[in-house]
Design an enzyme around this catalytic site. Structure first.
Site, PDB file in Angstrom:
ATOM      1  N   TRP A 154       0.806  -1.227   0.000  1.00 47.77           N
ATOM      2  CA  TRP A 154       0.000   0.000   0.000  1.00 47.77           C
ATOM      3  C   TRP A 154       0.837   1.274   0.000  1.00 47.77           C
ATOM      4  O   TRP A 154       0.329   2.353  -0.244  1.00 47.77           O
ATOM      5  CB  TRP A 154      -0.896   0.020   1.241  1.00 47.77           C
ATOM      6  CG  TRP A 154      -0.127  -0.223   2.511  1.00 47.77           C
ATOM      7  CD1 TRP A 154       0.006  -1.413   3.183  1.00 47.77           C
ATOM      8  CD2 TRP A 154       0.666   0.725   3.246  1.00 47.77           C
ATOM      9  NE1 TRP A 154       0.828  -1.260   4.259  1.00 47.77           N
ATOM     10  CE2 TRP A 154       1.246   0.029   4.336  1.00 47.77           C
ATOM     11  CE3 TRP A 154       0.944   2.085   3.098  1.00 47.77           C
ATOM     12  CZ2 TRP A 154       2.079   0.647   5.263  1.00 47.77           C
ATOM     13  CZ3 TRP A 154       1.787   2.712   4.018  1.00 47.77           C
ATOM     14  CH2 TRP A 154       2.337   1.991   5.090  1.00 47.77           C
ATOM     15  N   ASN A 155       2.133   1.189   0.328  1.00 50.26           N
ATOM     16  CA  ASN A 155       2.846   2.447   0.572  1.00 50.26           C
ATOM     17  C   ASN A 155       3.210   3.216  -0.687  1.00 50.26           C
ATOM     18  O   ASN A 155       3.372   4.427  -0.655  1.00 50.26           O
ATOM     19  CB  ASN A 155       4.076   2.197   1.449  1.00 50.26           C
ATOM     20  CG  ASN A 155       5.102   1.306   0.777  1.00 50.26           C
ATOM     21  OD1 ASN A 155       4.786   0.550  -0.131  1.00 50.26           O
ATOM     22  ND2 ASN A 155       6.348   1.423   1.209  1.00 50.26           N
ATOM     23  N   GLY A 231       6.684  -6.398  -0.310  1.00 53.24           N
ATOM     24  CA  GLY A 231       5.968  -6.297   0.951  1.00 53.24           C
ATOM     25  C   GLY A 231       6.858  -6.731   2.095  1.00 53.24           C
ATOM     26  O   GLY A 231       8.084  -6.692   1.996  1.00 53.24           O
ATOM     27  N   GLU A 253      10.915  -8.337  -3.033  1.00 53.92           N
ATOM     28  CA  GLU A 253      11.364  -7.027  -2.580  1.00 53.92           C
ATOM     29  C   GLU A 253      10.763  -6.832  -1.188  1.00 53.92           C
ATOM     30  O   GLU A 253       9.569  -6.564  -1.065  1.00 53.92           O
ATOM     31  CB  GLU A 253      10.878  -5.937  -3.550  1.00 53.92           C
ATOM     32  CG  GLU A 253      11.505  -6.003  -4.925  1.00 53.92           C
ATOM     33  CD  GLU A 253      12.891  -5.343  -4.953  1.00 53.92           C
ATOM     34  OE1 GLU A 253      13.329  -4.817  -3.933  1.00 53.92           O
ATOM     35  OE2 GLU A 253      13.522  -5.368  -6.037  1.00 53.92           O
ATOM     36  N   CYS A 287      10.288   1.433   2.380  1.00 53.97           N
ATOM     37  CA  CYS A 287      11.194   0.330   2.693  1.00 53.97           C
ATOM     38  C   CYS A 287      12.640   0.785   2.810  1.00 53.97           C
ATOM     39  O   CYS A 287      13.464   0.087   3.385  1.00 53.97           O
ATOM     40  CB  CYS A 287      11.094  -0.727   1.611  1.00 53.97           C
ATOM     41  SG  CYS A 287      11.480  -0.073  -0.013  1.00 53.97           S
ATOM     42  N   GLU A 384      12.008  -2.971  11.725  1.00 53.57           N
ATOM     43  CA  GLU A 384      11.625  -1.836  10.884  1.00 53.57           C
ATOM     44  C   GLU A 384      10.431  -1.110  11.519  1.00 53.57           C
ATOM     45  O   GLU A 384       9.378  -1.702  11.706  1.00 53.57           O
ATOM     46  CB  GLU A 384      11.255  -2.378   9.515  1.00 53.57           C
ATOM     47  CG  GLU A 384      10.847  -1.393   8.484  1.00 53.57           C
ATOM     48  CD  GLU A 384      10.453  -2.095   7.193  1.00 53.57           C
ATOM     49  OE1 GLU A 384       9.681  -3.059   7.243  1.00 53.57           O
ATOM     50  OE2 GLU A 384      10.940  -1.678   6.129  1.00 53.57           O
ATOM     51  N   GLU A 461      14.734  -4.446  -9.327  1.00 49.27           N
ATOM     52  CA  GLU A 461      13.733  -3.796 -10.167  1.00 49.27           C
ATOM     53  C   GLU A 461      14.304  -2.460 -10.613  1.00 49.27           C
ATOM     54  O   GLU A 461      14.905  -1.740  -9.819  1.00 49.27           O
ATOM     55  CB  GLU A 461      12.420  -3.607  -9.398  1.00 49.27           C
ATOM     56  CG  GLU A 461      11.783  -4.946  -9.010  1.00 49.27           C
ATOM     57  CD  GLU A 461      10.465  -4.806  -8.284  1.00 49.27           C
ATOM     58  OE1 GLU A 461      10.227  -3.754  -7.647  1.00 49.27           O
ATOM     59  OE2 GLU A 461       9.653  -5.739  -8.365  1.00 49.27           O
TER      60      GLU A 461
HETATM   61  N1  LIG Z   1      11.708  -3.792  -0.883  1.00 43.15           N
HETATM   62  C1  LIG Z   1      10.775  -3.019  -1.417  1.00 43.15           C
HETATM   63  O1  LIG Z   1      10.872  -2.564  -2.575  1.00 43.15           O
HETATM   64  C2  LIG Z   1       9.557  -2.672  -0.605  1.00 43.15           C
HETATM   65  C3  LIG Z   1       8.693  -1.703  -1.129  1.00 43.15           C
HETATM   66  C4  LIG Z   1       7.544  -1.363  -0.372  1.00 43.15           C
HETATM   67  C5  LIG Z   1       7.278  -1.984   0.846  1.00 43.15           C
HETATM   68  N2  LIG Z   1       8.155  -2.927   1.319  1.00 43.15           N
HETATM   69  C6  LIG Z   1       7.913  -3.560   2.605  1.00 43.15           C
HETATM   70  O2  LIG Z   1       6.519  -3.898   2.739  1.00 43.15           O
HETATM   71  C7  LIG Z   1       6.131  -3.779   4.113  1.00 43.15           C
HETATM   72  C8  LIG Z   1       4.930  -2.877   4.229  1.00 43.15           C
HETATM   73  O3  LIG Z   1       3.960  -3.256   3.286  1.00 43.15           O
HETATM   74  P1  LIG Z   1       2.702  -4.126   3.750  1.00 43.15           P
HETATM   75  O4  LIG Z   1       2.413  -3.873   5.200  1.00 43.15           O
HETATM   76  O5  LIG Z   1       1.610  -3.932   2.780  1.00 43.15           O
HETATM   77  O6  LIG Z   1       3.276  -5.612   3.577  1.00 43.15           O
HETATM   78  P2  LIG Z   1       2.434  -6.966   3.611  1.00 43.15           P
HETATM   79  O7  LIG Z   1       3.396  -8.048   3.404  1.00 43.15           O
HETATM   80  O8  LIG Z   1       1.530  -7.034   4.768  1.00 43.15           O
HETATM   81  O9  LIG Z   1       1.468  -6.868   2.308  1.00 43.15           O
HETATM   82  C9  LIG Z   1       2.007  -6.716   1.019  1.00 43.15           C
HETATM   83  C10 LIG Z   1       1.028  -7.338   0.023  1.00 43.15           C
HETATM   84  O10 LIG Z   1       0.940  -8.731   0.302  1.00 43.15           O
HETATM   85  C11 LIG Z   1      -0.423  -9.115   0.467  1.00 43.15           C
HETATM   86  N3  LIG Z   1      -0.469 -10.235   1.376  1.00 43.15           N
HETATM   87  C12 LIG Z   1      -0.339 -10.247   2.721  1.00 43.15           C
HETATM   88  N4  LIG Z   1      -0.417 -11.497   3.201  1.00 43.15           N
HETATM   89  C13 LIG Z   1      -0.631 -12.315   2.123  1.00 43.15           C
HETATM   90  C14 LIG Z   1      -0.814 -13.723   1.934  1.00 43.15           C
HETATM   91  N5  LIG Z   1      -0.803 -14.573   2.960  1.00 43.15           N
HETATM   92  N6  LIG Z   1      -1.003 -14.204   0.664  1.00 43.15           N
HETATM   93  C15 LIG Z   1      -1.009 -13.350  -0.381  1.00 43.15           C
HETATM   94  N7  LIG Z   1      -0.848 -12.015  -0.282  1.00 43.15           N
HETATM   95  C16 LIG Z   1      -0.662 -11.513   0.965  1.00 43.15           C
HETATM   96  C17 LIG Z   1      -1.107  -7.865   0.973  1.00 43.15           C
HETATM   97  O11 LIG Z   1      -2.498  -7.929   0.734  1.00 43.15           O
HETATM   98  C18 LIG Z   1      -0.407  -6.810   0.122  1.00 43.15           C
HETATM   99  O12 LIG Z   1      -0.998  -6.784  -1.158  1.00 43.15           O
HETATM  100  C19 LIG Z   1       7.325  -3.205   4.835  1.00 43.15           C
HETATM  101  O13 LIG Z   1       8.049  -4.228   5.457  1.00 43.15           O
HETATM  102  C20 LIG Z   1       8.167  -2.591   3.726  1.00 43.15           C
HETATM  103  O14 LIG Z   1       9.537  -2.517   4.056  1.00 43.15           O
HETATM  104  C21 LIG Z   1       9.290  -3.279   0.612  1.00 43.15           C
HETATM  105  O1  LIG Z   2       8.864   1.505  -0.042  1.00 42.08           O
HETATM  106  C1  LIG Z   2       9.537   1.080  -0.923  1.00 42.08           C
HETATM  107  C2  LIG Z   2       9.740   1.800  -2.210  1.00 42.08           C
HETATM  108  O2  LIG Z   2      10.520   1.004  -3.046  1.00 42.08           O
HETATM  109  C3  LIG Z   2      10.316   3.132  -1.906  1.00 42.08           C
HETATM  110  S1  LIG Z   2      11.036   3.962  -3.230  1.00 42.08           S
HETATM  111  O3  LIG Z   2      10.094   5.031  -3.633  1.00 42.08           O
HETATM  112  O4  LIG Z   2      11.286   3.019  -4.349  1.00 42.08           O
HETATM  113  O5  LIG Z   2      12.300   4.529  -2.704  1.00 42.08           O
END
Ligand SMILES: NC(=O)c1ccc[n+]([C@@H]2O[C@H](COP(=O)([O-])OP(=O)(O)OC[C@H]3O[C@@H](n4cnc5c(N)ncnc54)[C@H](O)[C@@H]3O)[C@@H](O)[C@H]2O)c1
Ligand SMILES: O=C[C@H](O)CS(=O)(=O)O
Length: 485
Positions: A154-155, A231, A253, A287, A384, A461
């Site tokens: 969602w972020n 996520g 990611e 993230c 985090e 990516e």
């Molecule tokens: N590395 C990156 O590029 C990156 C980018 C953005 C966010 N993040 C990370 O994501 C986290 C925050 O995002 P969040 O709270 O939405 O993460 P999350 O893992 O709770 O959810 C991410 C996605 O996964 C889905 N999901 C959750 N459980 C699932 C399951 N059991 N089966 C299938 N789908 C499922 C959610 O509905 C959502 O669409 C933070 O830890 C952040 O660091 C990483």
């Molecule tokens: O939250 C994770 C995103 O990848 C952040 S960024 O906009 O790509 O830096």
């Protein structure tokens, strides 16, 4: 929600096989007010299966198009996203909460991946390698994987989708997206713009609803060849296990825990501005946000004073209000995590320098916070925070801070500030992270390979690396070549 220039962009049904389907029965709320702004369908395994099968039917014809034809379709999508920039940002801020200026910036960032991969589509090359026999030739061709599943957070509800979908489509794959339940509307606008760009029916699908049921299909259906997930690390591990049953490629990611290191020879004002950018973007909900700030003793107090002064200037409020630079957190659960990290740190001797509690606006608004006296045994050092909390740790030596910075299971982004060129290379090479910001707090661009090491993920990516993830190598040994002629 604020009025749109193009009301046709407000889509409240899932997008499967080129059609908007499903009854909109699940609320989408504005995190700033808690108000329901729309409803979308709560779909499950059947819809996910229909989407995968539509993507499977669309794959061969889409892959058979020339790279230039795919490139032209992506280019149209890019131009349509840019033209809809303001409406997309309005919908994004309405469902995610970030300040409108940041939402506009995210749309530009999301569009940049579509623009970049429209061009990279034409640069997927093969090889002819030196042969092992005079009568044979070795050909290596890069071919698209097939159906790709994308599960996104969602972020960054626009950029996290285009960062996967654009390279996948450019490579000749077809895609099924499951967006986050908090921010489905942005995904559906991207689907509508893809439809207007004349992507073939079934090439790009968006399924909203039950994450576990939809994810169960996306990680097990035999037609899906890659699961791309952005996520949290725990969810990434779960999906990786689920995908193992059909040996799918998994591109992860995941979470971060970024150290931000200020050496005593750094330019302090540059370091402060870098910390502000890296820590408080999206109210700390990225993230690559700084999670731990390490400052060398000689400059600790001056850095803390200047950082605190800047943090106290941050205006918190609704993302549409002029001058607001900190929106609400996404949920009550997110606020509770920030509060838990602060309480734990205070209980272990930390002190508040700015903020420290829920904002007077109520709801999920939180005061941008600086704490000092942070230590390695605190929750905020090990996990985090994902909120507007800037903990400052004091350190003495380079060896000490390098060990502290690397002492996490994750390894996404790290930052350090110094004017010593030898130290730049020592730290850059010894930090166990996928990305390093040197004298800057902002590193994200479509031109670079974005991703982490350790438990922050296994993919990249952006850049040319980002499209290769969606291709498979085909080796052909061409025999029967009569050397005599
Ligand atoms: N590395 C990156 O590029 C990156 C980018 C953005 C966010 N993040 C990370 O994501 C986290 C925050 O995002 P969040 O709270 O939405 O993460 P999350 O893992 O709770 O959810 C991410 C996605 O996964 C889905 N999901 C959750 N459980 C699932 C399951 N059991 N089966 C299938 N789908 C499922 C959610 O509905 C959502 O669409 C933070 O830890 C952040 O660091 C990483
Ligand atoms: O939250 C994770 C995103 O990848 C952040 S960024 O906009 O790509 O830096």
């Amino acid at each position: 929600m604020r009025t749109l220039e193009d009301n046709g962009l407000m889509k409240t049904q899932a997008f499967i096989d080129g059609c908007f389907v499903g009854s909109a029965d699940t609320p989408v709320t504005d995190p700033a007010s808690g108000a329901v702004i729309a409803h979308v369908p709560n779909l499950g395994a059947d819809a996910a299966t229909q989407a995968v099968e539509a993507a499977s039917r669309a794959f061969r014809p889409w892959a058979a198009k020339t790279a230039k034809e795919r490139s032209a379709t992506l280019r149209r999508w890019f131009e349509l996203i840019v033209a809809a920039r303001s409406d997309l940002a309005t919908i994004l801020t309405s469902e995610q909460g970030k300040p409108f200026a940041e939402a506009l910036g995210e749309i530009d960032y999301a569009a940049s991946y579509v623009e970049f991969y429209a061009e990279e589509a034409k640069r997927i090359a093969g090889e002819i390698l030196p042969s092992h026999r005079p009568d044979a030739r070795i050909l290596v061709q890069r071919q698209p994987l097939g159906v790709v599943a994308a599960i996104t957070p969602w972020n960054f509800p626009a950029a996290m989708i285009t960062r996967k979908v654009a390279p996948a489509l450019a490579a000749g794959c077809t895609v099924v997206v499951k967006p986050a339940p908090e921010t489905p509307l942005t995904a559906l606008v991207l689907a509508e713009l893809a439809r207007r760009a004349d992507f073939p029916a079934g090439s790009f699908n968006v399924v909203t609803g039950d994450a576990i049921a939809i994810g169960g299909v996306l990680t097990s259906h035999p037609a899906v060849r890659l699961v791309g997930f952005t996520g949290s690390t725990p969810t990434g591990k779960l999906l990786m296990r689920q995908a193992a049953s059909t040996v799918k490629r998994v591109a992860l990611e995941l979470g971060g825990n970024a150290p931000f290191i200020v050496f005593d020879d750094a330019d302090i004002d540059t370091a402060v501005e870098g910390a502000m950018a890296s820590k408080f973007r999206n109210s700390g909900q990225t993230c690559v946000c700084t999670n731990r700030i390490y400052v060398q003793s000689a400059v600790h107090d001056v850095f803390v004073a200047r950082l605190t002064e800047r943090v106290k200037q941050l205006r918190v409020g609704c993302g549409f209000d002029d001058g607001v630079v900190q929106g609400p957190l996404i949920s009550e659960r997110a606020v509770a995590k920030v509060e838990a990290h602060i309480a734990d740190a205070l209980g272990k001797g930390a002190e508040i320098a700015a903020g420290g509690k829920r904002h007077a606006l109520g709801g999920t608004f939180f005061e941008p916070t600086v704490i000092t006296g942070a230590a390695a045994d605190m929750l905020l050092a090990q996990d985090e925070t994902f909120g507007p909390l800037a903990p400052v740790f004091r350190f003495e030596t380079e060896a000490e801070v390098l060990q502290a910075a690397n002492a996490t299971e994750t390894g996404l982004a790290a930052y350090f500030f110094t004017r010593d060129s030898a130290r730049v290379f020592r730290m850059m090479e010894r930090l166990e992270f996928g990305m390093v910001g040197v004298n800057t707090g902002l590193i994200s661009t479509e031109l670079a390979p974005f991703g982490g090491v350790k438990e922050s993920g296994n993919s990249r990516e952006g850049s040319h690396h980002g499209i290769l993830e969606f291709t498979e190598l085909k080796y052909a040994c061409i025999g029967g070549i009569d050397a005599a002629g």
